[in-house]
Design a protein around this motif. Structure first.
Motif, PDB file in Angstrom:
ATOM      1  N   ALA A 123       0.839  -1.206   0.000  1.00  0.00           N
ATOM      2  CA  ALA A 123       0.000   0.000   0.000  1.00  0.00           C
ATOM      3  C   ALA A 123       0.873   1.255   0.000  1.00  0.00           C
ATOM      4  O   ALA A 123       0.644   2.181  -0.780  1.00  0.00           O
ATOM      5  CB  ALA A 123      -0.933  -0.003   1.211  1.00  0.00           C
ATOM      6  N   GLN A 180       2.463   2.124  -3.197  1.00  0.00           N
ATOM      7  CA  GLN A 180       1.486   2.255  -4.286  1.00  0.00           C
ATOM      8  C   GLN A 180       1.730   1.203  -5.363  1.00  0.00           C
ATOM      9  O   GLN A 180       1.808   1.496  -6.558  1.00  0.00           O
ATOM     10  CB  GLN A 180       1.525   3.665  -4.866  1.00  0.00           C
ATOM     11  N   ALA A 202      -2.876  -1.384  -5.321  1.00  0.00           N
ATOM     12  CA  ALA A 202      -3.014  -1.758  -3.906  1.00  0.00           C
ATOM     13  C   ALA A 202      -4.244  -1.105  -3.281  1.00  0.00           C
ATOM     14  O   ALA A 202      -4.954  -1.720  -2.480  1.00  0.00           O
ATOM     15  CB  ALA A 202      -1.748  -1.369  -3.142  1.00  0.00           C
ATOM     16  N   ALA A 203      -4.500   0.139  -3.652  1.00  0.00           N
ATOM     17  CA  ALA A 203      -5.627   0.873  -3.050  1.00  0.00           C
ATOM     18  C   ALA A 203      -6.965   0.206  -3.356  1.00  0.00           C
ATOM     19  O   ALA A 203      -7.937   0.362  -2.610  1.00  0.00           O
ATOM     20  CB  ALA A 203      -5.628   2.316  -3.552  1.00  0.00           C
ATOM     21  N   SER A 229       1.800   3.751   6.582  1.00  0.00           N
ATOM     22  CA  SER A 229       0.745   2.738   6.543  1.00  0.00           C
ATOM     23  C   SER A 229       0.929   1.824   7.746  1.00  0.00           C
ATOM     24  O   SER A 229       1.995   1.808   8.362  1.00  0.00           O
ATOM     25  CB  SER A 229       0.762   1.955   5.230  1.00  0.00           C
ATOM     26  N   THR A 235      -7.927  -2.468   6.735  1.00  0.00           N
ATOM     27  CA  THR A 235      -7.170  -2.746   5.518  1.00  0.00           C
ATOM     28  C   THR A 235      -5.941  -1.837   5.545  1.00  0.00           C
ATOM     29  O   THR A 235      -5.946  -0.811   6.227  1.00  0.00           O
ATOM     30  CB  THR A 235      -7.984  -2.429   4.240  1.00  0.00           C
ATOM     31  N   ASP A 279      -4.542   0.847   4.554  1.00  0.00           N
ATOM     32  CA  ASP A 279      -4.670   2.124   3.855  1.00  0.00           C
ATOM     33  C   ASP A 279      -3.498   3.032   4.225  1.00  0.00           C
ATOM     34  O   ASP A 279      -2.765   2.768   5.172  1.00  0.00           O
ATOM     35  CB  ASP A 279      -6.014   2.793   4.156  1.00  0.00           C
ATOM     36  N   VAL A 280      -3.316   4.082   3.479  1.00  0.00           N
ATOM     37  CA  VAL A 280      -2.164   4.965   3.667  1.00  0.00           C
ATOM     38  C   VAL A 280      -2.612   6.273   4.305  1.00  0.00           C
ATOM     39  O   VAL A 280      -3.605   6.878   3.886  1.00  0.00           O
ATOM     40  CB  VAL A 280      -1.482   5.240   2.311  1.00  0.00           C
TER      41      VAL A 280
END
Lengths: 291, 171
Positions: free
Chosen positions: A130, A133, A149-150, A215, A222, A224-225
């Protein structure tokens, strides 16, 4: 405990593997390293009727470093990637994080792609994918696709891979010049699932902060960043007090409590670790060593 | 008991190369490597603890690398060279350096976890012949001793390194 019965398939190519997956549908599961899958089978939390063992598929065990990515095939074991000097030079965060993935005996067998496909929010490598990217490459009888990844992680242990689809590899992105990275986690025993973990990347241009991102492991549903760029960009790195980032990390994460730690404790850890990794990543960026 | 489709489970002929010897047995696809070694090949030196990869008691060497035999299926181990605790000693007369160190330093109490420690440490010392005490601790961090006898196991790691060097010098 023991797994329930299944039929073992040993395809020699991706085409053969996805043909079997298409045939058996939801009753099929891909086996690569199995270090997450086999415990689940042993405890009978899952009982697929067909295991598609891809260990004999040729060409899935390579690491390729390109200008913008580190690409690994689905059979690249954590230990191989951890020791890969080219991958380390291209993206030091890989080795920094992999050192925290379970124990050496598990890293020798487990695959990095598999741990990402498993989509466990307690896994280190989903958080790294993540943050960089990156992309997951997937194949099915219908063809191939790549998934950012997002878009890949839908929820705990849930990816967007559909029935009959397998991950054939992943691509980790590379950071721009001037970036420092760091990874830290806290576990009850080194190598066990983290109570909380943080990956971070700080980019500097002439000593001025231009990008700050983090992250998390085990404290978000999940990976996420959290983009902290707005809060810190434009400042001389020497003047930045990264303790301020801890509060933003604590606000961002959403941990569950369990027998090992309360949600409050995990939230606190996420904050402390965020300050620590940002400090380290910024120092590394400043030294220009990017390791 | 209406629709009991008494399907016969898929049985596979599995050949493993264990401690330098090819061994064949018939077992279902779901047979874990740990159980294949113990039940089908009667190599009961490999111990089975947690069966989900936490305790490390079942650790064997696969192509020289430590792996959890409870987290591999025997069928997937076929292409590899397996070394169990039975295969560590150089011959019937002499223990391996790690085994020797465990006897000298009282590195085992009940002995249940010992096979996993011996295989783990053997592989570690091949890559890191001169560990510090901190490295010795990290090397064994993936294995649990239910007697919590870790102090003497750490000593055994360090002593095993010495014995290896002594034997090399004497050879």
């Amino acid at each position: 405990m023991k797994p329930s019965p299944f039929v073992h398939h040993a395809p020699r190519s991706v085409a053969e593997a996805v043909a079997v997956l298409a045939e058996v549908g939801h009753d099929g599961k891909v086996l690569a390293g199995g270090q997450s899958l086999i415990p689940i089978l042993n405890m009978r939390l899952a009982a697929p009727g067909h295991l598609v063992d891809i260990n004999r598929v040729a060409g899935l065990d390579t690491v390729e470093v390109t200008d913008d990515a580190v690409r690994i095939g689905a059979l690249v074991r954590h230990a191989l990637l951890e020791r890969h000097d080219g991958a380390f030079a291209a993206n030091p965060l890989l080795r920094q994080a992999l050192r925290n993935v379970a124990h050496p005996a598990i890293r020798n067998r487990g695959t990095t792609t598999g741990s990402i496909a498993h989509a466990d929010p307690s896994g280190e490598m989903p958080a790294v994918l993540a943050l960089t990217q990156g992309y997951v490459e997937a194949a099915s009888a219908a063809g191939t696709r790549e998934i950012a990844a997002a878009d890949f992680f839908l929820g705990p242990l849930e990816s967007c891979l559909t029935e009959g689809e397998m991950a054939t590899g992943v691509r980790f992105g590379r950071f721009p010049a001037g970036t420092g990275t760091a990874f830290a986690e806290s576990a009850r025993r080194h190598g066990d699932y983290a109570l909380a973990g943080v990956a971070a990347a700080v980019t500097l241009t002439d000593g001025v902060v231009t990008s700050v991102r983090a992250s998390f492991v085990s404290v978000t549903p999940t990976p996420d960043v959290l983009d902290l760029t707005e809060a810190f960009a434009g400042r001389e790195v020497a003047d930045v007090d990264w303790v301020k980032a801890a509060e933003m990390a604590r606000d961002h994460v959403d941990p569950d409590g369990d027998i090992h730690a309360t949600a409050d404790y995990r939230r606190m850890l996420a904050g402390v670790l965020t300050t620590r990794v940002l400090t380290e990543a910024a120092a590394t960026a400043l030294e220009g060593q990017s390791r | 008991m209406t629709d009991t489709t008494s399907t016969v489970e898929q049985q596979l002929e599995i050949t493993l190369r264990v401690n330098g010897v090819a061994r064949t047995a018939t077992a279902p696809a779901r047979r874990l490597l740990s159980d294949f070694l113990r039940h089908d090949l009667r190599l009961t030196g490999t111990h089975v603890g947690c069966e989900h990869g936490v305790c490390g008691a079942c650790t064997v060497l696969v192509d020289g690398q430590p792996m959890r035999s409870c987290l591999m299926f025997a069928v997937t181990a076929q292409d590899h060279e397996i070394t169990t605790v039975e295969g560590l000693a150089p011959d019937a007369e002499q223990m391996s350096p790690v085994q020797q160190a465990f006897t000298e330093c009282h590195g085992l109490q009940c002995g249940f976890c010992t096979p996993g420690f011996l295989t783990t440490i053997t592989a570690y010392l091949q890559e890191n012949p001169d560990p510090t005490e901190a490295e010795a601790r990290e090397c064994i961090s993936g294995n649990l001793c239910r007697c919590t006898g870790y102090q003497n196991i750490v000593k055994s790691v360090l002593r095993a390194a010495e014995i290896t060097h002594e034997r090399e010098a004497g050879a």
